[in-house]
Design a protein around this motif. Sequence first.
Motif, short mmCIF file in Angstrom:
data_model
loop_
_atom_site.label_atom_id
_atom_site.label_comp_id
_atom_site.label_asym_id
_atom_site.label_seq_id
_atom_site.Cartn_x
_atom_site.Cartn_y
_atom_site.Cartn_z
N ASP A 49 0.78 -1.12 -0.16
CA ASP A 49 0.01 0.27 0.27
C ASP A 49 0.89 1.21 -0.03
O ASP A 49 1.65 1.48 1.08
CB ASP A 49 -1.09 -0.04 1.19
CG ASP A 49 -1.68 1.15 1.24
OD1 ASP A 49 -2.15 1.69 0.14
OD2 ASP A 49 -2.10 1.62 2.35
N ASP A 51 1.28 5.43 -0.58
CA ASP A 51 0.67 6.87 -0.75
C ASP A 51 1.49 7.76 -1.52
O ASP A 51 2.96 7.58 -1.59
CB ASP A 51 0.23 7.41 0.68
CG ASP A 51 -0.56 6.42 1.72
OD1 ASP A 51 -1.45 5.90 0.96
OD2 ASP A 51 -0.28 6.21 2.70
N TYR A 53 2.26 11.83 -2.54
CA TYR A 53 2.02 13.27 -2.14
C TYR A 53 2.70 14.26 -3.02
O TYR A 53 3.91 13.98 -3.51
CB TYR A 53 2.48 13.41 -0.68
CG TYR A 53 1.86 12.80 0.49
CD1 TYR A 53 0.95 12.94 1.14
CD2 TYR A 53 2.55 11.34 0.77
CE1 TYR A 53 0.08 12.39 2.13
CE2 TYR A 53 1.97 10.69 1.75
CZ TYR A 53 0.91 11.06 2.39
OH TYR A 53 0.37 10.16 3.27
N PRO A 62 3.54 13.37 4.91
CA PRO A 62 2.23 12.78 5.12
C PRO A 62 1.54 13.80 6.01
O PRO A 62 0.13 13.65 5.91
CB PRO A 62 2.52 11.56 5.96
CG PRO A 62 3.64 10.96 5.73
CD PRO A 62 4.76 12.24 5.45
N THR A 63 1.95 14.64 6.51
CA THR A 63 1.15 15.80 7.23
C THR A 63 1.06 17.32 6.47
O THR A 63 0.24 18.03 7.13
CB THR A 63 1.56 15.94 8.43
OG1 THR A 63 3.05 16.30 8.86
CG2 THR A 63 1.15 14.56 9.37
N TYR A 65 1.38 18.84 2.62
CA TYR A 65 1.31 18.36 1.18
C TYR A 65 0.31 19.48 0.52
O TYR A 65 -0.51 19.91 1.03
CB TYR A 65 0.95 17.04 0.85
CG TYR A 65 -0.37 16.72 1.70
CD1 TYR A 65 -1.51 17.06 0.76
CD2 TYR A 65 -0.07 15.96 2.75
CE1 TYR A 65 -2.61 16.67 1.65
CE2 TYR A 65 -1.46 15.62 3.42
CZ TYR A 65 -2.68 16.05 2.99
OH TYR A 65 -3.78 15.74 3.74
N ARG A 68 -2.49 14.97 -2.40
CA ARG A 68 -2.33 13.73 -2.00
C ARG A 68 -3.23 12.44 -2.78
O ARG A 68 -4.41 12.93 -2.97
CB ARG A 68 -2.20 13.43 -0.61
CG ARG A 68 -3.59 13.34 0.00
CD ARG A 68 -3.55 13.17 1.53
NE ARG A 68 -4.90 13.11 2.09
CZ ARG A 68 -5.22 12.98 3.44
NH1 ARG A 68 -4.29 12.22 4.07
NH2 ARG A 68 -6.52 12.70 3.84
N SER A 69 -2.82 11.49 -2.49
CA SER A 69 -3.61 10.36 -2.83
C SER A 69 -3.00 8.92 -2.10
O SER A 69 -1.82 8.88 -1.94
CB SER A 69 -3.31 9.82 -4.52
OG SER A 69 -3.95 8.41 -4.78
N THR A 70 -4.14 8.68 -1.39
CA THR A 70 -3.92 7.64 -0.55
C THR A 70 -4.91 6.52 -0.49
O THR A 70 -5.27 5.72 0.41
CB THR A 70 -4.17 8.08 1.13
OG1 THR A 70 -5.35 8.93 1.34
CG2 THR A 70 -3.02 9.40 1.47
N ASP A 71 -5.24 6.01 -1.94
CA ASP A 71 -6.10 4.89 -1.94
C ASP A 71 -5.17 3.79 -1.47
O ASP A 71 -4.16 3.51 -1.14
CB ASP A 71 -6.32 4.82 -3.62
CG ASP A 71 -6.94 5.90 -4.08
OD1 ASP A 71 -7.88 6.58 -3.59
OD2 ASP A 71 -6.86 6.10 -5.50
N LEU A 72 -6.38 2.61 -1.02
CA LEU A 72 -5.57 1.42 -0.81
C LEU A 72 -4.98 0.74 -1.94
O LEU A 72 -5.55 0.81 -2.88
CB LEU A 72 -6.68 0.69 0.00
CG LEU A 72 -7.11 0.85 1.19
CD1 LEU A 72 -8.30 0.11 1.78
CD2 LEU A 72 -6.08 1.12 2.49
N GLU A 76 -1.16 4.87 -7.18
CA GLU A 76 -1.94 5.97 -6.81
C GLU A 76 -1.43 7.00 -7.95
O GLU A 76 -0.61 6.96 -8.72
CB GLU A 76 -0.91 6.57 -5.57
CG GLU A 76 -1.01 5.88 -4.35
CD GLU A 76 -2.27 5.70 -3.65
OE1 GLU A 76 -2.95 6.55 -3.58
OE2 GLU A 76 -2.36 5.01 -2.69
#
Length: 87
Positions: A49, A51, A53, A62-63, A65, A68-72, A76
């Motif tokens: 998986d 992610d 950014y 991750p905090t 950006y 973002r794309s955080t698909d499972l 991405e």
Amino acid sequence: MQGDHRVDPNHEQAKIFTGTLAQEGAGEVFAFQASSSFEVILEGPTGVDFDLYVRQGIAPTPTSYDRRSTDLGPDETIRLVDPDPGM
């Protein structure tokens, strides 16, 4: 883990970046300039998986950006249409 990082793969001026992530929590940073719309695609192997950014002017986190794309799963995509100058 391995994945391909592509910037607008269907455009004749596409830039292709490749990298290997050795462990969970690892990351790669790629810098580029875009003067028009662009797409960032990450294609990874099954069973992981990722992610993705994007941030203007400085490496994303991750905090912190701009997009973002955080698909499972391992794949991405981030599309930016007419981004601000310097994006």
